[in-house]
Enzyme design. Structure first.
Site, PDB file in Angstrom:
ATOM      1  N   SER A 108      42.643  35.904  63.394  1.00 32.69           N
ATOM      2  CA  SER A 108      42.483  36.855  64.482  1.00 32.69           C
ATOM      3  C   SER A 108      43.737  36.939  65.341  1.00 32.69           C
ATOM      4  O   SER A 108      44.755  36.330  65.046  1.00 32.69           O
ATOM      5  CB  SER A 108      41.292  36.458  65.337  1.00 32.69           C
ATOM      6  N   LYS A 109      43.615  37.692  66.410  1.00 29.07           N
ATOM      7  CA  LYS A 109      44.747  38.027  67.259  1.00 29.07           C
ATOM      8  C   LYS A 109      45.719  36.889  67.555  1.00 29.07           C
ATOM      9  O   LYS A 109      46.906  36.994  67.335  1.00 29.07           O
ATOM     10  CB  LYS A 109      44.231  38.561  68.594  1.00 29.07           C
ATOM     11  N   ARG A 110      45.196  35.820  68.092  1.00 30.44           N
ATOM     12  CA  ARG A 110      46.090  34.764  68.557  1.00 30.44           C
ATOM     13  C   ARG A 110      46.810  34.029  67.423  1.00 30.44           C
ATOM     14  O   ARG A 110      47.654  33.183  67.660  1.00 30.44           O
ATOM     15  CB  ARG A 110      45.301  33.767  69.414  1.00 30.44           C
TER      16      ARG A 110
END
Length: 489
Positions: A253-255
RNA sequence: GGGGCAUUCGUCUAGCGGCCUAGGACACCGCCCUCUCAAGGCGGAGAUCGCGGGUUCGAAUCCCGCAUGCCCUACCA
């Protein structure tokens, strides 16, 4: 008579292509191309909330950029359209009606509260949380009462207790016990089909031969198998791919870094590199080759060789592939791709500088790790106001004054060197260093800084040749001025 | 809580009963090349193959337990 190979990529229109989806798309694409089959793009936008045709653009861009061209899809059409699930509601509804007519499905008049209460009680008693089928047993009177109370029924599949099994090309045989799948909802109160129903109906009508998708769909597959059976359809072959996960082995995901393909493009990655990196997330050729083009993968890829364990997305490895692929590009191709990154990065380039840009880029080949670094790597070639900071020189063996004297000689050399090219400059500069009784490197570094403004550059004399006599002369002059100021300060 | 699946260097992977004192690649370290920086070459360190039992003359490879992790368990997809 074997069925033609037809595979599909079925993303939700989120606005961009997720790297995990890209990996799935790649595997599907390879399957199709290798078998001479069809690669179908279907947009799964049954969730009205998120449905917006404008958000499909990122998916298209990402796939096209990677070179994963599709044969059928919302934009190109095809014999089994439409290819947007939101435009296939009638087909879905028809199948729901068929299940209802055969009593394989029923209208469930329970309320959300009732279902929540049931789950709560099951949890409290430590029992598995499953819908018990309370909605199956309402009398006609009860149904009428609930209708009157405004309860809108969902359509539920009638899942009889029995073991379910299917063969997966990558995982093998997978089975589940008789009480694991409960009566699941196949259509909302408003009659629109839910994911599992829509997928089954569309895969069937689109003649999909292989459902190649992420492992997170294994549990759904049990439900889908039930649906195929009830509808009297033959399911496709299933192949569930290991997931792309982060360092902590959770869904990417994003991080964990850029998660959208579009970001990799703007961050200067080559599609060839991303493809080469992605294919190794769950697949390997079986020998020790590491570098593969899309075309080569079409020849090599086998679904049977796909791994079962999730793969960690390692950005450093991607960077490595990017460098490898940049160095594999021929100069013309690289120059063309780097040009737009260079201007985006702030370099002021005019069309008549293409030749110069190309010559300069040739020197930076092995230093260019990401295309978006083109500007920062090459700006000194284009900065005609460049004022070298001579404080960068380490005046250990030779003072600033001595260095200035040496640079005067270099300036003279630059004026008269003929031709003004790499070998001539090198020969004369080495001779000068020797006359001065300086170590060559001690002379070259101040010249490098004077002429490029930086300590790290491509080989000095090739760089000077590309810069040309004029620029070198001007910069040397400014360096001398700077050195003089440095001396008085 | 239930179920499914997975488990080889930090990471991607090779391995499908003896070729494994486990191979390659990334990252890391060192050396070489060298006008700087890269790129490249060579070398090093790094995995008792999650743990415990079996089967077998022989297991990373087969079987059984356990542990851990992930995914699913919605009128999301």
């Amino acid at each position: 008579m074997t069925q033609p190979i037809r595979v599909r990529m079925a993303p939700s229109p989120t606005g961009d292509l997720h790297v995990g989806s890209a990996r799935t798309a790649l595997f599907n694409y390879l399957m199709a191309r290798r078998a001479g089959g069809a690669f179908v793009l279907r947009i799964e936008d049954t969730d009205a909330q998120r449905s917006d045709p404008a958000r499909e653009a990122g998916i298209y861009d990402g796939l096209r950029w990677l070179g994963l061209n599709w044969d059928e899809g919302p934009d190109v059409g095809g014999p089994y359209g439409p290819y947007r699930q939101s435009e296939r509601k009638d087909v879905h509804r028809e199948a729901v009606q068929q299940l209802l007519a055969n009593d394989d499905a029923y209208y469930d008049y329970t309320t959300a509260e009732e279902r929540a209460a049931e789950r709560e009680q099951q949890r409290a008693e430590g029992r598995p949380q499953r819908y018990s089928g309370i909605g199956r047993h309402f009398s006609a009177a009860e149904v009428a009462e609930r209708k009157a109370a405004g309860v809108v029924p969902a359509v539920r599949f009638r899942a009889e207790p029995k073991p379910i099994q299917f063969d997966d090309i990558v995982i093998g045989s997978i089975r589940v016990g008789p009480d694991e799948v409960d009566d699941f909802v196949i259509a909302r109160g408003d009659g629109s089909a839910l994911y599992n129903m829509a997928v089954v109906v569309d895969d069937h009508h689109m003649r999909i031969s292989h459902a190649v998708r992420g492992k997170d769909h294994v549990s759904n597959t049990f439900r889908q198998v039930l649906l195929y059976e009830a509808l009297g359809w033959t399911p496709p072959a299933f192949a569930h791919l290991p997931l792309v996960v982060n360092r902590r082995r959770q869904k990417f995901s994003k991080r964990d870094g850029a998660q959208w393909v579009g970001e990799y493009r703007t961050n200067g990655y080559l599609p060839e590199a991303l493809v080469n990196f992605l294919i190794f997330l769950g697949w390997a050729p079986g020998d020790e080759r590491e570098i593969f083009s899309l075309a080569e993968l079409v020849q090599e890829f086998r679904l049977e060789r796909v791994n079962r364990a999730d793969a960690v997305f390692d950005p450093q490895r991607l960077d490595h592939f990017n460098g490898v692929w940049i160095r594999r590009l021929d100069l013309g191709d690289l120059a063309e791709r780097a040009w737009s990154y260079a201007t985006a990065g702030g370099l002021k380039l005019s069309p008549d500088q293409r030749g110069y840009f190309r010559s300069a880029l040739e020197l930076e080949y092995e230093r260019l790790s990401h295309l978006n670094r083109t500007a920062e790597l090459m700006d000194f070639f284009f900065d005609d106001e460049l004022v070298p900071d001579m404080r960068q020189v380490r005046y250990r063996r030779h003072s600033a004054a001595e260095t200035a004297q040496a640079l005067e000689l270099v300036a003279a050399l630059v004026d008269e060197a003929e031709p003004f090219d790499d070998p001539t400059l090198e020969a004369r500069m080495r001779a000068l260093a020797s006359d001065l009784d300086w170590k060559a490197g001690d002379l070259f570094m101040p010249v490098r800084i004077a002429v490029t403004g930086r300590r790290a550059t491509p080989p000095l004399f090739a760089t000077m040749e590309v810069l040309g006599r004029q620029r070198c002369r001007e910069r040397l002059q400014r360096a001398l001025t700077g050195l003089a100021e440095l001396a008085t300060a």
